[in-house]
Design an enzyme around this catalytic site. Structure first.
Site, mmCIF file in Angstrom:
data_model
loop_
_atom_site.group_PDB
_atom_site.id
_atom_site.type_symbol
_atom_site.label_atom_id
_atom_site.label_comp_id
_atom_site.label_asym_id
_atom_site.label_seq_id
_atom_site.Cartn_x
_atom_site.Cartn_y
_atom_site.Cartn_z
ATOM 1 N N PHE A 149 0.863 -1.181 0.000
ATOM 2 C CA PHE A 149 0.000 0.000 0.000
ATOM 3 C C PHE A 149 0.898 1.230 0.000
ATOM 4 C CE2 PHE A 149 -2.289 3.579 1.656
ATOM 5 C CZ PHE A 149 -3.451 3.531 0.914
ATOM 6 N N ASP A 234 9.303 2.878 2.076
ATOM 7 C CA ASP A 234 8.105 3.639 2.418
ATOM 8 C C ASP A 234 7.850 3.456 3.914
ATOM 9 O OD1 ASP A 234 5.629 4.685 2.911
ATOM 10 O OD2 ASP A 234 4.682 3.873 1.102
ATOM 11 N N LYS A 263 2.464 10.879 7.177
ATOM 12 C CA LYS A 263 1.609 10.649 8.350
ATOM 13 C C LYS A 263 2.085 11.390 9.615
ATOM 14 C CE LYS A 263 -1.165 6.842 6.822
ATOM 15 N NZ LYS A 263 -0.749 5.953 5.733
HETATM 16 C C1 PLP Z 1 -0.951 6.005 4.281
HETATM 17 C C2 PLP Z 1 0.160 5.486 3.459
HETATM 18 C C3 PLP Z 1 0.491 6.084 2.234
HETATM 19 C C4 PLP Z 1 -0.326 7.187 1.618
HETATM 20 O O1 PLP Z 1 -0.382 8.335 2.414
HETATM 21 P P1 PLP Z 1 -1.521 9.433 2.136
HETATM 22 O O2 PLP Z 1 -1.133 10.576 3.036
HETATM 23 O O3 PLP Z 1 -2.823 8.810 2.517
HETATM 24 O O4 PLP Z 1 -1.455 9.765 0.695
HETATM 25 C C5 PLP Z 1 1.580 5.586 1.554
HETATM 26 N N1 PLP Z 1 2.308 4.567 2.033
HETATM 27 C C6 PLP Z 1 2.021 3.971 3.205
HETATM 28 C C7 PLP Z 1 2.874 2.846 3.692
HETATM 29 C C8 PLP Z 1 0.918 4.388 3.950
HETATM 30 O O5 PLP Z 1 0.604 3.776 5.082
#
Ligand code: PLP
Length: 413
Positions: A149, A234, A263
């Site tokens: 994700f 990520d 985040k």
């Molecule tokens: C939440 C998330 C994203 C996307 O972040 P947004 O601020 O919602 O665009 C990307 N990678 C990971 C691992 C995430 O948990």
């Protein structure tokens, strides 16, 4: 099992229904309408209190209304909120240098949302590939993991294997190779002369807090170095204290080429994301080649800087590690009793509910009726990510509620 929205929950019920009737149904929220919150506790419009065990998908690692973050935000609001990057503001240097130092990297490229930071990392890796590595023009490929994700843009959902995220949104950008998460041989086999990078979460959050096999991150680091491809980690959900260390990669003592952050970097106040890497990588971008109107704005930098300074003390990481031990012990005690499996790292857990006792959603609704808010992911898994500032007693109470819900549900069968 259904959530109890009693007569005393009248305003919640009315606002919930009005909201649902006037918004696109791209979420299925629990029927609760929050009005204010402090620390790990949220209060709805009818005065009912709930313990927050989701923390905005880890965007609220420091809890609701953190006094230091709020003070910083208020002060910055009164001074300056936006300049655009056409001009430099007084918060920019400190934010970039202190975030760079936290990551042990030269340069910071600030954006807003996580998906934008991921897109930025993809662009940077491709450009590095063409200009530095010398891959065939327009033939760059990036290796990604099954169950990933990384956000919701069309490029990103193009390489998601979650049908809900992917189906119906094509045509998709080419240039991504999907391999099973945690399978080093598959990553190695997917790399060819046009591979510019590997984009992976060190722990898959949305996937259900899926941990790679021990040694995978170390192996990935070695492989990427040997084959001259970049590793973009990520850490948007896994990073910034959640796992008991600053970064999830720290658990194997490895440093990726690009950190992708978001985040919690915005302290739960503003969206703040960033790509952090050394000069030989981020240096491929020159004026006009990438940007964002709000990226690196003064409010974002002021709040982000405060977050970085809080992390630099290591206090929140230590707390996550400490409370995480208690959480793991209590969750592991549930295995075999309504819970099939538990995966934890720091104050982060994926709890697989026995499908025989109900769906993840049903368990979350039953938790809500007991004053605990959590979120299911992928059907039968509940992800727990309490604010790192949660009181130990409150966490214990919240986990007691989960224990009673799963026991109660398994007794009925
Ligand atoms: C939440 C998330 C994203 C996307 O972040 P947004 O601020 O919602 O665009 C990307 N990678 C990971 C691992 C995430 O948990």
């Amino acid at each position: 099992m259904t959530a109890v929205v009693s007569g005393t929950q009248q305003r919640s019920s009315e606002l919930f229904q009005r909201a649902e009737s006037r918004t696109a149904r791209n979420y299925k929220p629990l029927p609760v309408v929050i009005e204010h919150a402090e620390g790990a506790w949220m209060t709805d419009v009818d005065g009912t209190r709930y313990l927050d065990l989701l923390a905005g998908y880890s965007a609220l690692n420091f809890g609701h209304g953190h006094p230091g973050l709020l003070r910083t935000a208020h002060e910055q609001l009164d001074k300056l909120t936006l300049t655009s990057r056409a001009f430099v503001h007084d918060q920019f240097a400190d934010f970039c240098s202190e975030l760079g130092d936290l990551c042990g990297k030269d340069l910071v490229l600030p954006m807003n949302t996580g998906a934008e930071a991921v897109e930025t990392a993809i662009k940077v890796m491709r450009k590095w590939g063409y200009e530095i590595k010398g891959v065939t023009p327009n033939e760059a490929n990036i290796v990604v993991a099954g169950g990933n994700f990384h956000g919701r843009t069309t490029t990103i959902v193009g390489f998601s294997d979650d049908p809900d995220a992917h189906n119906g949104f094509g045509p998709f950008a080419p240039g991504f190779r999907l391999v099973p998460f945690g399978d080093l041989d598959a990553v190695s086999a997917a790399i060819d002369e046009n591979t510019v990078g590997v984009l992976m979460e060190p722990i898959q959050g949305e996937g259900g807090v899926v941990l790679p096999p021990d040694g995978f991150l170390e192996g990935l680091r070695r492989l990427c170095t040997e084959r001259n491809v970049l590793w973009a980690a990520d850490e948007i959900q896994a990073g910034l204290g959640r796992t008991g260390k600053t970064f999830a990669c720290d658990h194997e003592g490895v440093v990726p080429d690009l950190y992708v952050l978001g985040k919690a970097l915005g302290g739960g106040i503003v969206p703040v994301s960033a790509v952090v890497a050394d000069r030989e990588i981020l240096g491929v971008l020159r004026p006009g080649q990438h940007g964002s109107t709000f990226g690196g704005n003064p409010l974002a930098c002021a709040v982000g800087l405060e977050v970085v300074r809080m992390l630099a003390t290591n206090q929140h990481q230590e707390r996550a590690a400490e409370l995480g031990v208690m959480m793991r012990e209590r969750l592991e005690a549930l295995v075999g009793n309504g819970v099939v499996a538990v995966r934890t790292r720091g104050l982060w857990a994926g709890v697989d509910i026995d499908p025989a006792i109900g769906t993840g959603r049903e368990i979350c609704e039953a938790l809500m009726a007991r004053g605990v808010l959590a979120k299911d992911t992928h059907g039968s898994t509940i992800r727990l990510a309490p604010p790192l500032v949660i009181e130990a007693d409150d966490l214990a109470w919240g986990l007691d509620q989960l224990a009673e819900v799963v026991h109660g549900a398994s007794d009925q069968d």
